[in-house]
Scaffold this active site. Structure first.
Site, PDB file in Angstrom:
ATOM      1  N   SER A  94      -6.560   0.454   8.052  1.00 30.29           N
ATOM      2  CA  SER A  94      -6.841   0.932   6.693  1.00 30.29           C
ATOM      3  C   SER A  94      -6.171   0.095   5.612  1.00 30.29           C
ATOM      4  CB  SER A  94      -6.405   2.395   6.548  1.00 30.29           C
ATOM      5  OG  SER A  94      -4.994   2.501   6.617  1.00 30.29           O
ATOM      6  N   LYS A 137      -0.214   3.819   2.671  1.00 29.47           N
ATOM      7  CA  LYS A 137      -1.259   3.456   1.709  1.00 29.47           C
ATOM      8  C   LYS A 137      -0.595   2.853   0.477  1.00 29.47           C
ATOM      9  CE  LYS A 137      -4.303   5.847   4.262  1.00 29.47           C
ATOM     10  NZ  LYS A 137      -5.355   5.194   5.098  1.00 29.47           N
TER      11      LYS A 137
END
Length: 230
Positions: A94, A137
Protein backbone atom coordinates in the site's frame (compact mmCIF):
# COMPACT_ATOMS: atom_id res chain seq x y z
CA UNK A 1 95.50 -29.92 69.59
CA UNK A 2 94.96 -26.40 68.27
CA UNK A 3 97.26 -23.78 69.65
CA UNK A 4 96.07 -22.52 72.99
CA UNK A 5 94.19 -25.72 73.93
CA UNK A 6 95.44 -27.66 76.92
CA UNK A 7 94.87 -31.34 77.50
CA UNK A 8 91.69 -31.90 79.42
CA UNK A 9 90.22 -28.45 78.81
CA UNK A 10 86.84 -27.97 77.13
CA UNK A 11 86.54 -27.12 73.44
CA UNK A 12 85.71 -23.40 73.34
CA UNK A 13 83.54 -23.98 70.18
CA UNK A 14 81.63 -26.98 71.61
CA UNK A 15 78.58 -24.98 72.66
CA UNK A 16 78.46 -23.23 69.29
CA UNK A 17 78.64 -26.53 67.38
CA UNK A 18 75.90 -28.09 69.55
CA UNK A 19 73.59 -25.10 69.00
CA UNK A 20 74.25 -25.17 65.28
CA UNK A 21 73.41 -28.89 65.09
CA UNK A 22 70.28 -28.26 67.19
CA UNK A 23 69.13 -25.44 64.96
CA UNK A 24 69.71 -27.54 61.87
CA UNK A 25 67.71 -30.48 63.25
CA UNK A 26 64.96 -28.19 64.53
CA UNK A 27 64.71 -26.55 61.14
CA UNK A 28 64.34 -29.97 59.46
CA UNK A 29 61.70 -30.99 62.03
CA UNK A 30 59.79 -27.72 61.63
CA UNK A 31 59.82 -28.00 57.85
CA UNK A 32 58.49 -31.56 57.96
CA UNK A 33 55.71 -30.51 60.37
CA UNK A 34 54.78 -27.56 58.18
CA UNK A 35 54.53 -29.87 55.21
CA UNK A 36 52.32 -32.28 57.16
CA UNK A 37 50.12 -29.45 58.40
CA UNK A 38 49.82 -28.03 54.88
CA UNK A 39 48.75 -31.37 53.46
CA UNK A 40 46.33 -31.83 56.34
CA UNK A 41 44.82 -28.36 55.85
CA UNK A 42 44.54 -28.93 52.12
CA UNK A 43 42.74 -32.21 52.71
CA UNK A 44 40.44 -30.60 55.24
CA UNK A 45 39.69 -27.72 52.86
CA UNK A 46 38.73 -30.08 50.05
CA UNK A 47 36.47 -32.10 52.29
CA UNK A 48 35.13 -29.18 54.32
CA UNK A 49 31.35 -28.84 53.78
CA UNK A 50 31.62 -25.09 54.31
CA UNK A 51 34.07 -24.87 51.42
CA UNK A 52 31.68 -26.78 49.14
CA UNK A 53 28.86 -24.55 50.28
CA UNK A 54 30.88 -21.46 49.35
CA UNK A 55 31.55 -22.90 45.90
CA UNK A 56 27.84 -23.57 45.41
CA UNK A 57 26.98 -20.06 46.57
CA UNK A 58 29.52 -18.70 44.09
CA UNK A 59 27.93 -20.71 41.25
CA UNK A 60 24.42 -19.63 42.19
CA UNK A 61 25.64 -16.06 42.51
CA UNK A 62 27.05 -16.14 38.96
CA UNK A 63 23.81 -17.64 37.63
CA UNK A 64 21.83 -15.02 39.51
CA UNK A 65 23.89 -12.23 37.95
CA UNK A 66 23.34 -13.75 34.49
CA UNK A 67 19.58 -13.91 35.05
CA UNK A 68 19.55 -10.29 36.22
CA UNK A 69 21.54 -9.17 33.16
CA UNK A 70 19.19 -11.01 30.79
CA UNK A 71 16.11 -9.63 32.55
CA UNK A 72 17.55 -6.10 32.44
CA UNK A 73 18.31 -6.46 28.72
CA UNK A 74 14.76 -7.67 28.04
CA UNK A 75 13.29 -4.82 30.08
CA UNK A 76 15.47 -2.32 28.23
CA UNK A 77 14.37 -3.73 24.85
CA UNK A 78 10.72 -3.60 25.98
CA UNK A 79 11.02 0.02 27.05
CA UNK A 80 12.81 0.97 23.83
CA UNK A 81 10.19 -0.71 21.62
CA UNK A 82 7.23 0.69 23.53
CA UNK A 83 8.38 4.22 24.30
CA UNK A 84 11.28 5.19 22.01
CA UNK A 85 11.57 3.39 18.68
CA UNK A 86 10.04 0.30 17.11
CA UNK A 87 10.92 -1.80 14.04
CA UNK A 88 8.30 -2.98 11.55
CA UNK A 89 8.25 -5.42 8.66
CA UNK A 90 6.00 -4.18 5.86
CA UNK A 91 3.55 -6.91 4.76
CA UNK A 92 1.69 -5.14 1.93
CA UNK A 93 2.26 -2.88 -1.05
CA UNK A 94 0.00 0.00 0.00
CA UNK A 95 3.02 2.35 0.38
CA UNK A 96 4.89 1.31 -2.77
CA UNK A 97 7.20 2.47 -4.10
CA UNK A 98 8.15 4.59 -1.09
CA UNK A 99 8.11 1.47 1.10
CA UNK A 100 8.10 -1.97 -0.49
CA UNK A 101 6.88 -5.34 0.73
CA UNK A 102 9.32 -6.89 3.26
CA UNK A 103 11.13 -3.59 3.87
CA UNK A 104 12.19 -3.08 7.51
CA UNK A 105 11.17 0.30 8.87
CA UNK A 106 11.94 2.15 12.12
CA UNK A 107 9.28 4.37 13.71
CA UNK A 108 10.16 6.74 16.54
CA UNK A 109 7.63 7.33 19.33
CA UNK A 110 8.88 10.49 21.01
CA UNK A 111 8.01 13.43 18.75
CA UNK A 112 4.24 12.90 18.90
CA UNK A 113 4.33 13.29 22.68
CA UNK A 114 5.25 16.93 22.05
CA UNK A 115 3.38 17.62 18.80
CA UNK A 116 0.85 16.27 16.31
CA UNK A 117 1.37 14.50 12.98
CA UNK A 118 1.80 16.88 10.07
CA UNK A 119 0.80 16.48 6.41
CA UNK A 120 3.45 14.60 4.46
CA UNK A 121 4.69 12.55 7.44
CA UNK A 122 4.42 8.76 7.35
CA UNK A 123 2.75 7.42 10.48
CA UNK A 124 2.02 4.07 12.08
CA UNK A 125 -1.36 3.61 13.74
CA UNK A 126 -3.78 1.02 15.08
CA UNK A 127 -5.99 -0.47 12.36
CA UNK A 128 -9.54 0.90 12.93
CA UNK A 129 -10.96 -2.48 11.88
CA UNK A 130 -8.54 -4.70 13.81
CA UNK A 131 -6.87 -3.38 16.98
CA UNK A 132 -4.29 -6.18 16.88
CA UNK A 133 -2.74 -4.78 13.68
CA UNK A 134 -0.58 -1.72 13.03
CA UNK A 135 -0.89 0.04 9.68
CA UNK A 136 1.45 2.50 7.99
CA UNK A 137 0.22 5.37 5.78
CA UNK A 138 0.99 8.99 4.95
CA UNK A 139 -0.74 11.86 6.73
CA UNK A 140 -2.55 13.88 4.06
CA UNK A 141 -4.62 16.35 6.10
CA UNK A 142 -5.22 17.37 9.71
CA UNK A 143 -8.19 18.55 11.73
CA UNK A 144 -10.44 21.11 10.08
CA UNK A 145 -9.04 20.60 6.59
CA UNK A 146 -11.30 19.62 3.72
CA UNK A 147 -10.29 16.64 1.58
CA UNK A 148 -11.81 16.18 -1.84
CA UNK A 149 -11.25 13.86 -4.79
CA UNK A 150 -12.36 15.07 -8.23
CA UNK A 151 -11.45 13.56 -11.57
CA UNK A 152 -8.99 11.22 -9.82
CA UNK A 153 -7.13 14.20 -8.36
CA UNK A 154 -6.66 15.07 -4.69
CA UNK A 155 -7.61 18.48 -3.32
CA UNK A 156 -6.92 19.84 0.16
CA UNK A 157 -8.90 22.96 1.05
CA UNK A 158 -9.66 23.40 -2.63
CA UNK A 159 -5.98 23.24 -3.72
CA UNK A 160 -4.89 20.44 -6.05
CA UNK A 161 -2.07 18.39 -4.55
CA UNK A 162 0.99 17.42 -6.58
CA UNK A 163 2.56 14.45 -4.79
CA UNK A 164 5.75 13.10 -6.34
CA UNK A 165 5.67 10.01 -4.12
CA UNK A 166 2.50 8.72 -5.85
CA UNK A 167 4.30 8.66 -9.24
CA UNK A 168 1.19 9.98 -10.98
CA UNK A 169 -1.19 7.21 -9.83
CA UNK A 170 -4.84 8.31 -9.90
CA UNK A 171 -6.66 9.13 -6.67
CA UNK A 172 -9.82 7.10 -6.74
CA UNK A 173 -12.76 7.03 -4.37
CA UNK A 174 -13.20 3.62 -2.73
CA UNK A 175 -16.42 1.66 -2.99
CA UNK A 176 -18.27 1.81 0.34
CA UNK A 177 -15.96 4.53 1.61
CA UNK A 178 -16.52 8.08 2.83
CA UNK A 179 -18.28 10.77 0.85
CA UNK A 180 -16.29 13.72 -0.53
CA UNK A 181 -15.68 16.50 0.17
CA UNK A 182 -14.73 15.30 3.64
CA UNK A 183 -13.81 17.52 6.60
CA UNK A 184 -11.30 16.07 9.06
CA UNK A 185 -12.78 16.04 12.61
CA UNK A 186 -10.92 17.57 15.59
CA UNK A 187 -7.98 15.52 16.90
CA UNK A 188 -8.03 13.33 13.79
CA UNK A 189 -5.85 13.01 10.68
CA UNK A 190 -6.62 11.82 7.16
CA UNK A 191 -4.20 9.14 5.93
CA UNK A 192 -3.60 7.57 2.53
CA UNK A 193 -1.19 5.04 1.09
CA UNK A 194 1.29 6.24 -1.54
CA UNK A 195 0.09 3.42 -3.79
CA UNK A 196 -3.23 5.14 -4.45
CA UNK A 197 -4.59 2.27 -6.57
CA UNK A 198 -3.92 -0.38 -3.91
CA UNK A 199 -4.48 1.06 -0.45
CA UNK A 200 -7.40 0.80 1.94
CA UNK A 201 -7.08 4.01 3.93
CA UNK A 202 -9.05 7.04 5.11
CA UNK A 203 -10.90 7.04 1.79
CA UNK A 204 -12.54 3.90 3.17
CA UNK A 205 -12.56 4.11 7.00
CA UNK A 206 -12.41 7.89 7.37
CA UNK A 207 -10.01 9.98 9.43
CA UNK A 208 -8.24 8.27 12.33
CA UNK A 209 -7.94 9.65 15.88
CA UNK A 210 -4.51 11.01 16.74
CA UNK A 211 -4.66 8.87 19.90
CA UNK A 212 -4.41 5.76 17.67
CA UNK A 213 -1.11 6.92 16.12
CA UNK A 214 1.78 4.85 17.50
CA UNK A 215 4.80 6.36 15.78
CA UNK A 216 6.47 8.41 13.07
CA UNK A 217 8.20 6.27 10.44
CA UNK A 218 11.66 7.75 9.93
CA UNK A 219 13.76 5.34 7.88
CA UNK A 220 14.17 2.04 6.07
CA UNK A 221 17.01 0.06 7.65
CA UNK A 222 16.76 -3.17 5.62
CA UNK A 223 17.56 -4.25 2.97
CA UNK A 224 20.80 -2.29 2.87
CA UNK A 225 20.35 -1.28 -0.77
CA UNK A 226 17.20 0.60 0.31
CA UNK A 227 18.68 2.12 3.45
CA UNK A 228 17.53 5.70 3.86
CA UNK A 229 15.25 8.21 5.55
CA UNK A 230 11.54 8.55 4.83
Amino acid sequence: NPKGWRQGTANPYADFNDVSRYNSRYSEYANSKDAECGAHDSQNASSDPKSKSKKKRGLFGALGELVIIIAAAMLFAFLICNFVIQPFVIPSGSMESTINISDRVLAEKISYHFGKPQPGQIVTFVDPDDSSRILIKRCIATQGQEVDIRNNKLYIDGVEQHEDYTHGLPNKQLLGGVEFPYTVPPDHIFVMGDNRTNSQDSRYFGAIPISSVTGHAICIYWPLNRLGSL
